[in-house]
Design an enzyme around this catalytic site. Structure first.
Site, PDB file in Angstrom:
ATOM      1  N   HIS A  48      -3.675  -9.781   3.486  1.00  0.00           N
ATOM      2  CA  HIS A  48      -5.046  -9.679   3.697  1.00  0.00           C
ATOM      3  C   HIS A  48      -5.629 -10.557   4.753  1.00  0.00           C
ATOM      4  CE1 HIS A  48      -5.670  -8.322  -0.958  1.00  0.00           C
ATOM      5  NE2 HIS A  48      -5.537  -7.225   0.124  1.00  0.00           N
ATOM      6  N   ARG A  86      -0.400  -2.021  -6.608  1.00  0.00           N
ATOM      7  CA  ARG A  86      -0.728  -3.460  -5.849  1.00  0.00           C
ATOM      8  C   ARG A  86      -1.605  -4.392  -6.300  1.00  0.00           C
ATOM      9  NH1 ARG A  86      -0.472  -4.871  -0.182  1.00  0.00           N
ATOM     10  NH2 ARG A  86      -3.004  -5.250   0.482  1.00  0.00           N
ATOM     11  N   ARG A 115       0.656  -1.369   0.107  1.00  0.00           N
ATOM     12  CA  ARG A 115       0.037  -0.134  -0.127  1.00  0.00           C
ATOM     13  C   ARG A 115       0.828   1.316  -0.008  1.00  0.00           C
ATOM     14  NH1 ARG A 115      -1.904  -3.299   4.127  1.00  0.00           N
ATOM     15  NH2 ARG A 115      -3.863  -4.316   3.415  1.00  0.00           N
ATOM     16  N   HIS A 163      -2.423   2.501  -6.188  1.00  0.00           N
ATOM     17  CA  HIS A 163      -2.999   1.442  -5.617  1.00  0.00           C
ATOM     18  C   HIS A 163      -3.019   0.327  -6.597  1.00  0.00           C
ATOM     19  CE1 HIS A 163      -4.904  -0.711  -2.434  1.00  0.00           C
ATOM     20  NE2 HIS A 163      -5.956  -0.877  -3.074  1.00  0.00           N
ATOM     21  N   LYS A 178      -2.337  -2.999   7.856  1.00  0.00           N
ATOM     22  CA  LYS A 178      -3.563  -2.648   8.671  1.00  0.00           C
ATOM     23  C   LYS A 178      -3.706  -3.170   9.992  1.00  0.00           C
ATOM     24  CE  LYS A 178      -6.428  -1.113   4.494  1.00  0.00           C
ATOM     25  NZ  LYS A 178      -7.600  -1.055   3.778  1.00  0.00           N
ATOM     26  N   TYR A 200      -8.652  -8.899  -5.591  1.00  0.00           N
ATOM     27  CA  TYR A 200      -7.639  -8.029  -6.084  1.00  0.00           C
ATOM     28  C   TYR A 200      -7.091  -8.538  -7.234  1.00  0.00           C
ATOM     29  CZ  TYR A 200      -5.992  -4.687  -2.787  1.00  0.00           C
ATOM     30  OH  TYR A 200      -5.904  -3.477  -2.045  1.00  0.00           O
TER      31      TYR A 200
END
Length: 308
Positions: A279, A256, A162, A253, A185, A288
């Site tokens: 993830h 990615r 990211r 993005h 995250k 994705y």
């Protein structure tokens, strides 16, 4: 915090946030958004039901109350995706509160989110990704800034990061090792291999950078020496994609997305790619990747014992 919410409900909101922070490792931005969404929900219900929302009132919410709230959301132009996110926060709070207070949360938990079409990820073709990285290096006359921009986009694409993760690298991360430890995250850490091309691009940038890259300072610097802003990277990519005639979806993005898709095209398995991207859910990784069904089935047939 709005006056339509009782002190007990305010305390419960605080305790719920503390619970998610401690046990679920939720990021501060997520907690702030969730608290805002639930507060707005309770404020609406206070007006809708004609009185302050305390713990007992939350436990007495009905299906009709939920429908009224969702209708009000749409009436004010809130999109389906945002309504679904707000509802997710409300359900999470209600589920936690019902276990603590002992009420039946069925009316809240059974509320269905509006359907919305998820935008398909738009990864770049391999040649387009390569051209974009090269063209990014032509957007600035100052050699070290051009080298910096190339290094950033090469790291994003080569490591599947990211943009916040890429710009979060510090001088202590350089020279890049064979494997980076990335904090993503929710504070979750993962190990990401570093391609030679990414390592070389960062080395060229470091050699040209006029600033002292301290171990605890940002690796990628702005023109005046401060931390590089993500908007600068987005702007550089916007100019490069215009020169190449690429669509507006060719953003940082998208690199990615491209990383994940190109790995899968090369025969990588989804579970490994999931770990590289950080993830929590395999379904997120599947979203994705934009490999066509035929190629995906060919990869599956090669990898599955019965397909050989």
């Amino acid at each position: 915090m709005t006056l339509e919410i009782s002190p007990g409900a305010r305390d419960a909101l605080q305790a719920w946030g503390d619970h998610m922070r401690a046990l679920d490792g939720a990021a501060e931005n997520t907690l702030t958004a969730y608290a805002r969404d639930v507060t707005a929900f309770l404020a609406f219900q206070a007006g809708h039901r004609g009185g302050p929302m305390g713990l007992a009132e939350i436990g007495r919410l009905r299906t009709a109350d939920m429908r009224a709230w969702m209708a009000d959301q749409r009436l004010h132009g809130t999109g389906g995706r945002s309504v679904a996110r707000h509802l997710s926060a409300v359900k999470s709070f209600a589920r936690w509160l019902s276990e603590r207070e002992g009420f039946d949360p069925t009316a809240i938990l059974s509320t269905r989110a509006p359907k919305f079409r998820k935008p398909l990820p738009r990864p770049l073709a391999k040649d387009a990704a390569k051209d974009l990285i090269e063209t990014v290096g032509m957007q600035h006359d100052t050699p070290w800034i051009a080298a910096r921009d190339v290094a950033v986009v090469t790291v994003l694409y080569g490591c599947g990061l990211r943009i916040s993760e890429g710009l979060g690298l510090t001088g202590g991360d350089a020279p890049l090792a064979d494997v980076l430890r990335i904090k993503g995250k929710g504070g979750k850490e993962r190990l990401v291999p570093v391609l030679p091309a990414a390592r070389d691009a960062v080395e060229r940038y470091i050699a040209a950078c006029p600033f002292d890259l301290t171990d605890d300072g940002p690796l990628f610097r702005g023109a005046r020496g401060g931390a590089l802003n993500g908007r600068i990277v987005a702007g550089v990519m916007a100019r490069a994609r215009m020169q190449l005639g690429l669509p507006a979806s060719a953003t940082p993005h998208a690199l990615r997305h491209s990383f994940a898709t190109h790995l899968l095209e090369a025969g990588g398995d989804l579970r490994s790619i999931q770990e590289l991207l950080g993830h929590a859910s395999l379904s997120t990784t599947q979203a994705y990747t934009a490999v066509d069904t035929v190629h995906l089935m060919e990869t599956y047939a090669r990898a599955h014992p019965h397909g050989r």
